[in-house]
Scaffold this motif. Sequence first.
Motif, PDB file in Angstrom:
ATOM      1  N   ASP A   3     -15.004 -12.228 -40.848  1.00  0.00           N
ATOM      2  CA  ASP A   3     -15.487 -11.310 -41.797  1.00  0.00           C
ATOM      3  C   ASP A   3     -15.299 -12.357 -43.371  1.00  0.00           C
ATOM      4  O   ASP A   3     -15.902 -11.711 -44.169  1.00  0.00           O
ATOM      5  N   SER A  29     -17.647  -8.871 -33.150  1.00  0.00           N
ATOM      6  CA  SER A  29     -17.765  -7.622 -34.212  1.00  0.00           C
ATOM      7  C   SER A  29     -19.329  -7.284 -34.225  1.00  0.00           C
ATOM      8  O   SER A  29     -20.323  -8.061 -33.664  1.00  0.00           O
ATOM      9  N   LYS A  30     -19.403  -6.210 -34.780  1.00  0.00           N
ATOM     10  CA  LYS A  30     -20.946  -5.670 -34.899  1.00  0.00           C
ATOM     11  C   LYS A  30     -21.559  -6.603 -35.530  1.00  0.00           C
ATOM     12  O   LYS A  30     -22.751  -6.905 -35.627  1.00  0.00           O
ATOM     13  N   SER A  31     -20.955  -7.147 -36.901  1.00  0.00           N
ATOM     14  CA  SER A  31     -21.782  -8.198 -37.716  1.00  0.00           C
ATOM     15  C   SER A  31     -22.080  -9.112 -37.010  1.00  0.00           C
ATOM     16  O   SER A  31     -23.318  -9.601 -37.153  1.00  0.00           O
TER      17      SER A  31
END
Length: 398
Positions: A3, A29-31
């Motif tokens: 992140d 992760s979703k990102s």
Amino acid sequence: MSDFLPEGIIINILKRLPVKPIICCMCVSKSWYTLITSPEFVSTHLNFNIAGSEVLPLLLLRRCIRKIERYELYYDKESFDRYLRLQFPFRSINSFFTIIGTCNGLLCLSDDRVFYMNTIIIWNPFVKKSVLLPKPNMVYNSYGSFMQSLGFGFDPASYDYKVVRITYTDLDRCLPQIELYKLSTGIWQDISHLSLQYVIYHRSRQAYIYGASHWIARDLYGNDLILFFDMCNEVFQEMILPVHLAKDDSSSTKELIIHKDSLALVLCDVPGVEHGFCVWVMEEYGVMESWTKKFNVNFQDFGGRFMKPLWVRKDGEVLVITKDGSLVSCDSNGEQVIDLGVHGSRSEEYLRSIHVDGYIKSVVLLEKGPDFSDAVTSSKLPSLQTDDCGSDDDAERN
């Protein structure tokens, strides 16, 4: 930690990874999932692999062994080492599928060798995703003449993959019906208003280059030519063959391939080389005067053991299948022949099933959900239990 990394750095790292680790990274992760499945990353990864293929290109080899289709990738270098055997999850109603073409890591397959099954599939073997196209508007029935030609390619303007289908039902009286499938819409569109005046030769192999599918065709006056469909502008156009070949009435066969990013014409059993082949290359695309004869090989010099050329390699040598089912590589004059260690059988089914094409790994279709390929694993197309596709680290050698 991911992140806190700038997106540009993440993309620069991920684009260098083999396909299997990229798929694993989708779970971080979703990102990351959103990033990896975005058209921007798919395009970046593809362009990185295209650049890498100039250094270490891959060739796709398809064979039918004991009624099972076998798809393998080989390094296009002198040793012709095997890189990977691909898992092939489909079963043809015919002996094997017709490979319409490859484009950006996708294969387009049609089950139409003898019986027209209206089964057309777009498949990425590395991400294990596929699309079963809906049934075309015009289908074969039990009466009357019927012939179809297919083309597959990419429209960079709309970032869309397309399949064009030309169907002839009466070669003497009727213009063909033309349909266009777009992956973005998932439906067939009738574009017969283009009023195509040419007839594509039955089983004419497409050559996809510069955003267009190319075939050998003939006009109303019996002249042979190259017909191509522009995937972006969705129009047909023509190219002229080397002048003395357009009116060739001999029993020679013509086939188009790609040679070093150029359109190439392979002729077998041509006058003067009745038991061999020659290759003409269009050195400047679209310029008729740039047709240049590059190869001239007489099979009689080798006791008639050779059968037909399959592909022109990056180093300029020609892949040839022999009558006993072996794959050999010969130079442009046929003076040096190397057995590549790929052997098969003399059976007609095996020899007809041999197909060679260029291939580039990609994550195209990765953005499609897990249910996207359900249609292709239905009862109509039961899966085959073969080796797992694996990753680049699992690459096999001869």
